[in-house]
Design an enzyme around this catalytic site. Structure first.
Site: not given
Length: 337
Positions: A102, A172, A175-176
Site C-alpha cells: 500500500d 487491494r 492494486g495499490w
C-alpha cells in the site's frame, strides 16, 4: 484517492463542479506558509503523503503559492521518514521496519513528481532502489504476485521468521502497487541517464499485470485473496478490481501495455458494474462489495491469515472503492472520446 478521482473527472469532462469540490475540500486543510491542518509529519505515516499528489494538480491549475508550500511540507516528511536496513520507507512509525505494498502507492508517485518538477531528479536513484527492493523481497517467483507486507527485522508476529513476509496476496494491496508502478512511471522523465531503470520498472509493471491476469475471474473481477478464487468465504472484491481496471486501461493508453490488454480492463470495469453497481428507489447509484480495511499487526493484532482477510467488513459506497472505480471510469470516458 477520492479527490484524485474528482480531479481526474474534471480533466476528462471539463465539468467545473469536480474542480470546485476538490478545491474546497483541500482548502479546508491547506493554509498559508505550508500549514496543513490535522497533518502531523512526525507520525511518519505514508498514507498521509498520498494527499500531496492533488496539491501538484491544483498548483498547476491555479498557481496558488499555498499549494506549492504545502507540497514542501509533505516532501519534508520523506526527508526524515524512517527506513529499513535495505533503504525502504517504513510504512508508518507505529509499524517499525515494515514495508507494505500500500505504501508504495501512497508515497512513490508523489516523490517522483516532486523530483521531476522541483528537485532536478536528485533522488531518482532512491525511488528506483525502493521499488527494486520490493521486487527482491516481496515478489513470489511461482505466481508473480507480491505479498502484502515485509518486516525487515523479521520480528513481527505476523511474518515468516525466515523471509519476513506476510502470508497472503491481498487484492487491494496488489492494486495499490500496480497503481504505484504506473503512476510513478507516468511522472518520470528518465532521459538517457535513467533509461535502464525506467525500462526495468516498466517491465516490473507489465510482469505484474500479466501475473494478475492469470487470476482474473470470468466475471472480469478478482477475488479478495487473489490466488484462492472459489475458496470458502472468498469473494469478488470491488476496490482492488477497480484499481486493476484502471491500471489496465491507463497502462494501454500510455503505451506500457499492448493494445489487446484494453479488453481485460473493459471486462473488469463492466464486471464490477454487473456485480455490484445498483440504483436505489431515488435513482442514486451505489457501489457494493468493498473491503473496508485490511492491514497487518496493530492494535487489533491482525495476523494476515486467509480467515483474517475474510473477517474484515464488506461495505457499500466507501471512498476506497468509489475513488478507484471513478478513476477507471475516467479511463472509459477517455476511450469514448
Amino acid at each position: 484517492c477520492m479527490i484524485t478521482a474528482c480531479l481526474s473527472l474534471y480533466k476528462t469532462t471539463g465539468d467545473e463542479k469536480f474542480l470546485d469540490f476538490s478545491k474546497k475540500f483541500l482548502d479546508y486543510f491547506v493554509k498559508d506558509n505550508g500549514v496543513i491542518e490535522t497533518y502531523d509529519p512526525a507520525e511518519y505515516n505514508l498514507d498521509n503523503v498520498n494527499q500531496g499528489k492533488n496539491l501538484f494538480t491544483l498548483y498547476d491549475l491555479t498557481g496558488d503559492q499555498r499549494y506549492r508550500d504545502a507540497i514542501e511540507t509533505i516532501r519534508g516528511q520523506l526527508e526524515t521518514q524512517p527506513r529499513t536496513k535495505e533503504g525502504n520507507f517504513w510504512h508508518k512509525k507505529i509499524y517499525p521496519n515494515q514495508v507494505w505494498l500500500d505504501g508504495t502507492y501512497m508515497a512513490q508517485p508523489f516523490y517522483m513528481e516532486y523530483e521531476t518538477k522541483f528537485d532536478d531528479k536528485k533522488h531518482y536513484d532512491d525511488i528506483f532502489h525502493q521499488f527494486a527492493n520490493v521486487v527482491k523481497y516481496m515478489r513470489d517467483p511461482k505466481t508473480g504476485l507480491y505479498y502484502h507486507g515485509y518486516d525487515a527485522s523479521k520480528k513481527a508476529f505476523w511474518c515468516n521468521k525466515e523471509t519476513g513476509l506476510s502470508q497472503n496476496f491481498w487484492l487491494r494491496a496488489l492494486g495499490w502497487y500496480s497503481m504505484a508502478l504506473l503512476d510513478t512511471l507516468s511522472k518520470c522523465e528518465p532521459g538517457e541517464e535513467y533509461k535502464a531503470e525506467y525500462d526495468n520498472l516498466k517491465k516490473v509493471f507489465v510482469d505484474l499485470i500479466d501475473s494478475m491476469l492469470k487470476f482474473q475471474d470470468e466475471s472480469g473481477m478478482w477475488y479478495q485473496v487473489v490466488n484462492f478464487g472459489g475458496m470458502d468465504k472468498n469473494y469478488l472484491e470491488t476496490s482492488g478490481s477497480s484499481i486493476m481496471a484502471y491500471a489496465l486501461l491507463k497502462g494501454v493508453r500510455l503505451g506500457f501495455l499492448p493494445e489487446s490488454y484494453r479488453a481485460y480492463g473493459e471486462k473488469a470495469f463492466h464486471g464490477i458494474c454487473d456485480q455490484y453497481l445498483s440504483t436505489d428507489e431515488n435513482g442514486n447509484l451505489h457501489l457494493d462489495g468493498i473491503c473496508l480495511v485490511a492491514g497487518l499487526g496493530g492494535a487489533n493484532r491482525r495476523p494476515g491469515t486467509y480467515d483474517y482477510y475474510m473477517s474484515e467488513p464488506v461495505v457499500k459506497d466507501d471512498a476506497k472503492g468509489v475513488g478507484p472505480f471513478l478513476l477507471a471510469y475516467t479511463e472509459m470516458l477517455r476511450l469514448k472520446k
